[in-house]
Write a protein that holds these residues in place. Structure first.
Motif, PDB file in Angstrom:
ATOM      1  N   LEU A  24       5.889   1.688  -0.624  1.00 42.56           N
ATOM      2  CA  LEU A  24       5.591   1.973  -2.012  1.00 42.56           C
ATOM      3  C   LEU A  24       5.831   0.713  -2.845  1.00 42.56           C
ATOM      4  O   LEU A  24       6.870   0.066  -2.706  1.00 42.56           O
ATOM      5  CB  LEU A  24       6.484   3.120  -2.496  1.00 42.56           C
ATOM      6  N   GLY A  25       4.864   0.365  -3.659  1.00 44.54           N
ATOM      7  CA  GLY A  25       5.021  -0.798  -4.521  1.00 44.54           C
ATOM      8  C   GLY A  25       4.690  -2.125  -3.878  1.00 44.54           C
ATOM      9  O   GLY A  25       4.874  -3.179  -4.495  1.00 44.54           O
ATOM     10  N   ALA A  26       4.174  -2.108  -2.661  1.00 39.88           N
ATOM     11  CA  ALA A  26       3.865  -3.368  -1.980  1.00 39.88           C
ATOM     12  C   ALA A  26       2.612  -4.033  -2.532  1.00 39.88           C
ATOM     13  O   ALA A  26       2.424  -5.234  -2.371  1.00 39.88           O
ATOM     14  CB  ALA A  26       3.703  -3.140  -0.481  1.00 39.88           C
ATOM     15  N   GLY A  27       1.726  -3.255  -3.170  1.00 36.91           N
ATOM     16  CA  GLY A  27       0.526  -3.826  -3.751  1.00 36.91           C
ATOM     17  C   GLY A  27      -0.769  -3.369  -3.115  1.00 36.91           C
ATOM     18  O   GLY A  27      -1.807  -4.005  -3.301  1.00 36.91           O
ATOM     19  N   LYS A  28      -0.746  -2.248  -2.388  1.00 41.70           N
ATOM     20  CA  LYS A  28      -1.950  -1.770  -1.709  1.00 41.70           C
ATOM     21  C   LYS A  28      -3.076  -1.451  -2.699  1.00 41.70           C
ATOM     22  O   LYS A  28      -4.210  -1.885  -2.514  1.00 41.70           O
ATOM     23  CB  LYS A  28      -1.622  -0.544  -0.842  1.00 41.70           C
ATOM     24  N   THR A  29      -2.761  -0.710  -3.748  1.00 41.69           N
ATOM     25  CA  THR A  29      -3.786  -0.356  -4.727  1.00 41.69           C
ATOM     26  C   THR A  29      -4.171  -1.564  -5.566  1.00 41.69           C
ATOM     27  O   THR A  29      -5.350  -1.739  -5.897  1.00 41.69           O
ATOM     28  CB  THR A  29      -3.308   0.813  -5.606  1.00 41.69           C
ATOM     29  N   THR A  30      -3.236  -2.424  -5.880  1.00 36.27           N
ATOM     30  CA  THR A  30      -3.550  -3.646  -6.627  1.00 36.27           C
ATOM     31  C   THR A  30      -4.482  -4.527  -5.814  1.00 36.27           C
ATOM     32  O   THR A  30      -5.457  -5.082  -6.332  1.00 36.27           O
ATOM     33  CB  THR A  30      -2.255  -4.404  -6.988  1.00 36.27           C
ATOM     34  N   PHE A  31      -4.219  -4.669  -4.531  1.00 32.86           N
ATOM     35  CA  PHE A  31      -5.092  -5.414  -3.625  1.00 32.86           C
ATOM     36  C   PHE A  31      -6.498  -4.797  -3.647  1.00 32.86           C
ATOM     37  O   PHE A  31      -7.500  -5.503  -3.740  1.00 32.86           O
ATOM     38  CB  PHE A  31      -4.508  -5.395  -2.208  1.00 32.86           C
ATOM     39  N   THR A  32      -6.568  -3.469  -3.565  1.00 33.44           N
ATOM     40  CA  THR A  32      -7.856  -2.774  -3.543  1.00 33.44           C
ATOM     41  C   THR A  32      -8.594  -2.952  -4.864  1.00 33.44           C
ATOM     42  O   THR A  32      -9.823  -3.053  -4.885  1.00 33.44           O
ATOM     43  CB  THR A  32      -7.657  -1.281  -3.211  1.00 33.44           C
TER      44      THR A  32
END
Length: 146
Positions: A24-32
């Protein structure tokens, strides 16, 4: 994370599968979100946690982006039941490791890690720090089914 996603998104094409792994909070959605910009698809890109999957059509005549969150899915069969258009889309599956590999013969495995909390354990990170602009470690590999 967004800039990295943008650069990668500019190079993707229909049929590409990306499996994103990280806490959680690693940046998966931000990366996407960056990936979507690079692909030229309609936004906004938000976490599909509650809808499981979102399709973002192309604004430039390219492949649409299918953004999936497998966190609440129990098995690869449930992911397969979503009937994703893998051949004509770029598909990103968050929390998909161990499930999404069955969807294609080849995929991009992308692992995102964020700094650990002061006590040294990943879960010791203060919730207010989840969206912090902090360095991430990103490991990208191209995988094939044996």
């Amino acid at each position: 994370m967004e800039q990295l996603g943008l650069r990668i998104g500019e190079q993707l094409e229909a049929g590409d599968l990306l499996i994103l792994t990280g806490p959680l909070g690693a940046g998966k959605t931000t990366f996407t979100r960056g990936l979507a910009e690079g692909l030229g698809v309609r936004g906004p890109v938000q976490s599909p946690t509650f809808v499981i999957a979102r399709t973002h059509p192309s604004l430039v005549g390219g492949a649409p982006l299918v953004h999936v969150d497998a966190y609440r899915l129990g098995s690869a069969a449930e992911l397969d039941d979503l009937d994703l258009d893998l051949e004509r889309s770029v598909v990103v599956v968050e929390w998909g490791r161990g499930m999404a590999e069955e969807l294609a013969d080849a995929w991009w495995d992308i692992e995102l890690e964020r700094p650990v909390g002061a006590a040294g354990a990943d879960n010791d990170l203060d919730p207010s720090e989840l969206d912090a602009d902090a360095p991430r470690v990103v490991t990208i590999s191209r995988e094939r089914r044996a």
